[in-house]
Design a protein around this motif. Structure first.
Motif, PDB file in Angstrom:
ATOM      1  N   GLU A 220      36.331  50.779  41.893  1.00  0.00           N
ATOM      2  CA  GLU A 220      37.457  49.898  41.556  1.00  0.00           C
ATOM      3  C   GLU A 220      38.382  49.698  42.755  1.00  0.00           C
ATOM      4  N   ALA A 221      38.693  50.775  43.459  1.00  0.00           N
ATOM      5  CA  ALA A 221      39.582  50.668  44.621  1.00  0.00           C
ATOM      6  C   ALA A 221      38.958  49.806  45.719  1.00  0.00           C
ATOM      7  N   ASP A 222      37.656  49.975  45.936  1.00  0.00           N
ATOM      8  CA  ASP A 222      36.979  49.196  46.973  1.00  0.00           C
ATOM      9  C   ASP A 222      36.911  47.714  46.604  1.00  0.00           C
ATOM     10  N   ILE A 223      36.704  47.408  45.325  1.00  0.00           N
ATOM     11  CA  ILE A 223      36.677  46.011  44.894  1.00  0.00           C
ATOM     12  C   ILE A 223      38.043  45.366  45.093  1.00  0.00           C
ATOM     13  N   LEU A 224      39.103  46.091  44.824  1.00  0.00           N
ATOM     14  CA  LEU A 224      40.446  45.571  45.059  1.00  0.00           C
ATOM     15  C   LEU A 224      40.668  45.274  46.543  1.00  0.00           C
ATOM     16  N   GLN A 225      40.173  46.169  47.404  1.00  0.00           N
ATOM     17  CA  GLN A 225      40.298  45.951  48.846  1.00  0.00           C
ATOM     18  C   GLN A 225      39.456  44.769  49.283  1.00  0.00           C
ATOM     19  N   ALA A 226      38.262  44.610  48.710  1.00  0.00           N
ATOM     20  CA  ALA A 226      37.410  43.465  49.028  1.00  0.00           C
ATOM     21  C   ALA A 226      38.104  42.154  48.655  1.00  0.00           C
ATOM     22  N   LYS A 227      38.765  42.137  47.483  1.00  0.00           N
ATOM     23  CA  LYS A 227      39.509  40.943  47.069  1.00  0.00           C
ATOM     24  C   LYS A 227      40.616  40.613  48.072  1.00  0.00           C
ATOM     25  N   LYS A 228      41.344  41.632  48.468  1.00  0.00           N
ATOM     26  CA  LYS A 228      42.451  41.438  49.406  1.00  0.00           C
ATOM     27  C   LYS A 228      41.958  40.850  50.733  1.00  0.00           C
ATOM     28  N   LEU A 229      40.887  41.437  51.273  1.00  0.00           N
ATOM     29  CA  LEU A 229      40.356  40.964  52.550  1.00  0.00           C
ATOM     30  C   LEU A 229      39.757  39.569  52.431  1.00  0.00           C
TER      31      LEU A 229
END
Length: 632
Positions: A399-408
């Motif tokens: 979940e945390a990595d998907i949020l970071q992927a969205k941000k980038l």
């Protein structure tokens, strides 16, 4: 952290040093340092212009490597001509003359340096050259003698320090009157004419020894030991088949992994668009990342003939990319090249590598296909790098990595609003929210994902991934006809994409077209030999729903071997064994279903069951009931 693995390669090794350097330093050290600094810059540029690379430059010595002997010789000749002009500008006592030696030999790479007898011989050959001259070994001579407009003088066999066998040395003659001539060989042959019989025996011994040495090199180095077709885990495809291994990050900084991984993925994506190739998926080849692996083992594991491997080294805005294409069955390199480019040239370089692979595999494509293969999606290098980092986070799937992927991905779009792949990535992240039960509104997530999919398609209509994303969205909405159209388009655009074939097969299976789904799901698994459990489950379901239970059971069993808590496999094994009359096994697997998901009931299964006729639905529900799955 530096890569400590050793890589054995056949290379042309270039070694140069300054004649009388110590005297020059003693007479005027400041002038000497200024001169050698300027000359070293000239030499480095000319080496790189001929596709070589400097690997070491201690004191007055320069050591470089080339993938081919011709480039090394052409570079050396141009260097000596340029330095002759530069020396003409200096007083006689301040001129700096380099001696150059070139050898073709086996080297070992470690920590960005090279070692081995091939390097030692090049250094010894250099010491035999005249100031301003070039000497080469017999191996180099044989490679270039018919390809250059120079002459050669055979200097005979010379014993060199620390090398057991004498080395045959040739001096390059650059004056026009020597063009195409080889002088000196007859003189040496005359000395041996009285011992012709012994010479023949000696020649045979040399050839035999060479073959033995070559055999030892192949089988002890392990890098190009021939793969055995009979040992392959999968049958060899009729089309040229290739696996692209993850490129090694040679930068010494793991934070740069995204770049080497991204280059690998982009090359795989480009090759997957070609209908005349068979290309193993990224997910399978990346299982070898970070592990020393023999090429023949890769070929046998994945069932391919060709393997591409490479490395990426970044220094600020400069890239050094090395690639080599290997015929794993024949056990030899087909092509290798080293590219020194600016980071801004990365898009064109990736296209160039993909095209070169197809040329070497003798794959012919149309002009239209050639344009479609282009990997250039943005001209903004910062947007491209941010996009690669976003994908790196996406593949971790937490979940945390998907949020970071969205941000980038959002930041990528801010840098380049026309970058279609960034919208595509955002769409996949919203589908992930559905698949991993993170969304508060399934319909809202689907709507958002569709908006990003449509935007990506509007910017890159000929990219398979956009249509694949849209097909997945339609499938989740049970709009099967639309899903079939989009997934068919995805396969048409990327026939060798494992994911495209899988999504099309899954759509057809969910639409109740089981027999049509099976070939696509089977192809997806062949393109993904190290197969994910969801690939296995979907093919098993297609077999089982079409009544081919015996083919479904081993696929579910294999899925459980990969993931002992894979719920969907236990579900399938429960009702399939019950319908086959294996009641004890059915009850056993039903117990496993309830162990993993105690809240699973027949009612929940009914809400999520794909399209199928009422007879099939009733049979499966009854099988669950008899095996012990509760109603509610």
């Amino acid at each position: 952290m530096a890569d400590t693995r050793m890589q054995r390669k056949l290379r042309a090794i270039f070694s140069a040093d300054v004649k009388g350097y110590s005297k020059l330093m003693g007479d005027d050290d400041e002038h000497t340092i200024n001169t050698i600094t300027a000359y070293r810059e000239i030499i480095t540029k000319l080496i790189e212009a001929h596709h070589g690379s400097v690997v070491d430059a201690p004191g007055d010595n320069i050591l470089a490597e080339f993938s081919g002997a011709l480039n090394a010789v052409n570079s050396a000749v141009e260097i000596q001509r340029t330095l002759e002009t530069e020396n003409g500008k200096l007083p006689d006592n301040r001129r700096m003359e380099f001696r150059i030696g070139i050898n073709l030999g086996d080297i070992l790479h470690k920590d960005d340096r090279i070692y081995g007898d091939g390097v030692n011989v090049a250094a010894r050959i250099e010491s035999l050259a005249d100031p301003g001259g070039i000497c080469i070994s017999r191996g180099v001579f044989d490679q270039v003698k018919k390809k250059v407009l120079h002459g050669f003088e055979y200097l005979g066999e010379r014993a060199v320090k620390n090398i057991s066998n004498p080395v045959r040395i040739y001096k390059i003659l650059t004056k026009p009157q020597y063009a195409g001539k080889v002088i000196g060989e007859k003189r040496f042959l005359g000395r041996m004419s009285r011992k012709l019989a012994m010479s023949a025996i000696l020649t045979l011994a040399i050839v035999t020894g060479g073959l033995i040495s070559y055999y030892i090199y192949l089988h002890q180095s392990g890098r190009i030991e021939p793969a055995v077709v009979g040992k392959m885990a999968h049958s060899l495809p009729e089309l040229p088949s290739i696996a692209v291994l993850p490129f090694d990050n040679m930068s010494g900084d793991t934070q740069q992994d995204y770049l080497s991984d991204g280059i690998t993925e982009q090359i795989i994506a480009s090759l997957s668009k070609v209908p005349y190739l068979f290309v193993i998926s990224r997910n399978s080849t990346f299982t070898y990342k970070g592990n020393p692996v023999k090429v023949n083992q890769v070929a046998e594991d994945l069932g391919v003939r060709y393997v591409l491997e490479g490395s990426v080294q970044r220094s600020e805005d400069h890239l050094r990319i090395t690639v080599q294409l290997i015929d794993a069955i024949a056990g030899h390199h087909i092509w290798s090249e080293k590219y020194d480019r600016q980071i801004k040239d990365i898009f064109a370089l990736q296209d160039e590598i993909a095209m070169k692979i197809m040329a070497e595999l003798q794959v012919k494509i149309s002009v239209a296909d050639m344009g479609r293969l282009s990997l250039i999606k943005t001209k903004n290098i910062k947007a491209y790098e941010k996009f690669l980092k976003a994908w790196e986070y996406y593949w971790r799937r937490t979940e945390a990595d998907i949020l970071q992927a969205k941000k980038l991905a959002q930041e990528t779009i801010e840098l380049d609003p026309e970058y279609g792949d960034a919208y595509l990535l955002l769409g996949w992240t919203h589908l992930d929210d559905i698949w991993f039960y993170r969304t508060k509104s399934r319909e809202k997530s689907l709507e958002t994902a569709e908006q990003f999919a449509q935007k990506a398609i509007s910017l890159s209509a000929d990219e398979a991934a956009g249509h694949r994303l849209l097909a997945s969205i339609y499938m989740l909405r049970k709009e099967y006809e639309n899903a079939i159209v989009e997934s068919q388009r995805s396969v048409d655009l990327a026939p060798n994409s494992a994911t495209a074939n899988f999504v099309f097969g899954m759509v057809l299976r969910n639409a109740g077209r089981y027999d049509d789904a099976i070939p696509y799901l089977e192809k997806a698994i062949r393109l993904e030999p190290i197969t994910p459990v969801n690939f296995l489950n979907n093919l098993a379901l297609a077999y089982a729903y079409s009544g081919q239970y015996e083919k479904a059971l081993p696929l579910w069993t294999k899925a459980i071997e990969k993931n002992p808590d894979y719920l969907f496999a236990y579900q399938g094994l429960t009702w399939a064994h019950q319908l086959l009359g294996n009641r004890d096994r059915a009850k056993k697997f039903a117990a496993e279903v309830l162990r993993i998901k105690p809240t699973f009931t027949i009612a929940k299964f009914q809400n999520n069951i794909p399209a199928m006729n009422e007879t099939e639905r009733a049979r499966i529900i009854n099988a669950y009931r008899e095996a012990g799955i509760p109603e509610k």
